[in-house]
Design an enzyme around this catalytic site. Structure first.
Site, PDB file in Angstrom:
ATOM      1  N   ASP A 103     -13.499 -74.311-113.996  1.00 38.05           N
ATOM      2  CA  ASP A 103     -12.484 -73.886-114.973  1.00 38.05           C
ATOM      3  C   ASP A 103     -11.298 -73.205-114.318  1.00 38.05           C
ATOM      4  O   ASP A 103     -10.151 -73.535-114.576  1.00 38.05           O
ATOM      5  CB  ASP A 103     -13.108 -72.968-116.047  1.00 38.05           C
ATOM      6  CG  ASP A 103     -13.868 -71.773-115.467  1.00 38.05           C
ATOM      7  OD1 ASP A 103     -14.025 -71.667-114.238  1.00 38.05           O
ATOM      8  OD2 ASP A 103     -14.335 -70.932-116.273  1.00 38.05           O
ATOM      9  N   ASP A 106      -9.914 -67.900-109.139  1.00 41.39           N
ATOM     10  CA  ASP A 106      -9.262 -66.595-109.207  1.00 41.39           C
ATOM     11  C   ASP A 106      -9.244 -66.022-107.779  1.00 41.39           C
ATOM     12  O   ASP A 106      -8.407 -66.422-106.968  1.00 41.39           O
ATOM     13  CB  ASP A 106     -10.071 -65.756-110.207  1.00 41.39           C
ATOM     14  CG  ASP A 106      -9.468 -64.405-110.520  1.00 41.39           C
ATOM     15  OD1 ASP A 106      -8.419 -64.076-109.973  1.00 41.39           O
ATOM     16  OD2 ASP A 106     -10.062 -63.656-111.324  1.00 41.39           O
ATOM     17  N   ARG A 168     -15.280 -69.620-126.110  1.00 37.92           N
ATOM     18  CA  ARG A 168     -15.178 -70.787-125.219  1.00 37.92           C
ATOM     19  C   ARG A 168     -14.746 -72.034-125.980  1.00 37.92           C
ATOM     20  O   ARG A 168     -14.301 -73.012-125.387  1.00 37.92           O
ATOM     21  CB  ARG A 168     -16.542 -71.087-124.577  1.00 37.92           C
ATOM     22  CG  ARG A 168     -17.028 -70.017-123.616  1.00 37.92           C
ATOM     23  CD  ARG A 168     -18.293 -70.516-122.932  1.00 37.92           C
ATOM     24  NE  ARG A 168     -19.028 -69.455-122.249  1.00 37.92           N
ATOM     25  CZ  ARG A 168     -18.810 -69.084-120.989  1.00 37.92           C
ATOM     26  NH1 ARG A 168     -17.864 -69.659-120.290  1.00 37.92           N
ATOM     27  NH2 ARG A 168     -19.525 -68.131-120.441  1.00 37.92           N
TER      28      ARG A 168
END
Ligand code: IMP
Ligand code: MG
Length: 185
Positions: A103, A106, A168
């Protein structure tokens, strides 16, 4: 749990923009893997919605598998750099062309750990497809072959990404307003 409208500060990426970009990524992957059976490995749980949309746009033969990873030791919305595999694959990936479907990248610790872990099993190739790239937060270098969107340093949710395990299901990517968010009631 609050309704998402009460914690949303802005829609960062609309449903239309997501669908358009995911279709482009699917077309690019289809071109690159023409004649090469592909194994998509979805990193649970954040990558689920991205995977199921992406695979509809990949028109070359492929298989799907799932892995789960957790990072621990730091705050809920921080990656500590310590990562653990909580669900391993059920198949042998030796000599397979593998594409990790994630997804968001980071700090980069999570996906780096997965790459190191899987590399020891000698896949034919191993690349990363990430929907979101929060590159300003990067702590370790991650080679991303397919990247959906570059995003700023904001906490986002929806389209597979969660805010304390909720939201989600939203079809868009939203930015949370942490001042308005009260998970305990
Ligand atoms: P990294 O190890 O710091 O790259 O973190 C990656 C993981 O942290 C992702 O797989 C997500 O599960 C989670 N994460 C990082 N940023 C966000 C965000 O803005 N919203 C939701 N989850 C996030
Ligand atoms: Mg994730």
């Amino acid at each position: 749990m609050q309704a998402y409208q009460d914690v949303l500060s802005e829609v960062l990426i609309s449903e239309e923009a997501l669908q358009k970009r995911v279709a482009e990524l699917g077309a690019e992957i289809s071109r690159d893997y023409k004649g090469k059976p592909l194994l998509l490995i979805c990193i649970l749980r954040g990558g689920v919605m991205f995977l199921t949309d992406l695979m509809r746009h990949i028109d070359t033969p492929h298989m799907i598998e799932f892995m789960a990873v957790s990072s621990y030791g730091a705050g809920k919305r921080e990656s500590s750099g310590r990562v653990r595999i909580t669900l391993d694959l059920n198949i042998d990936i030796c000599d397979k062309d593998v594409l990790l479907v994630e997804d968001i990248i980071d700090s980069g610790h999570t996906i780096s750990h997965v790459i190191d872990f899987l590399s020891t099993r000698r896949p034919q190739s191993l690349y990363v497809c990430a929907l979101l790239d929060k590159s300003v937060r990067r702590e370790v270098h991650v080679p991303i072959r397919y990247s959906g969107f570059e995003i700023p340093d904001k906490f986002v949710f929806g389209y597979g990404l969660d805010l304390d395990d909720y939201y989600r299901n939203l079809p868009f990517i939203g930015v949370v307003d942490l001042k308005k968010y009260h998970p305990e009631g």
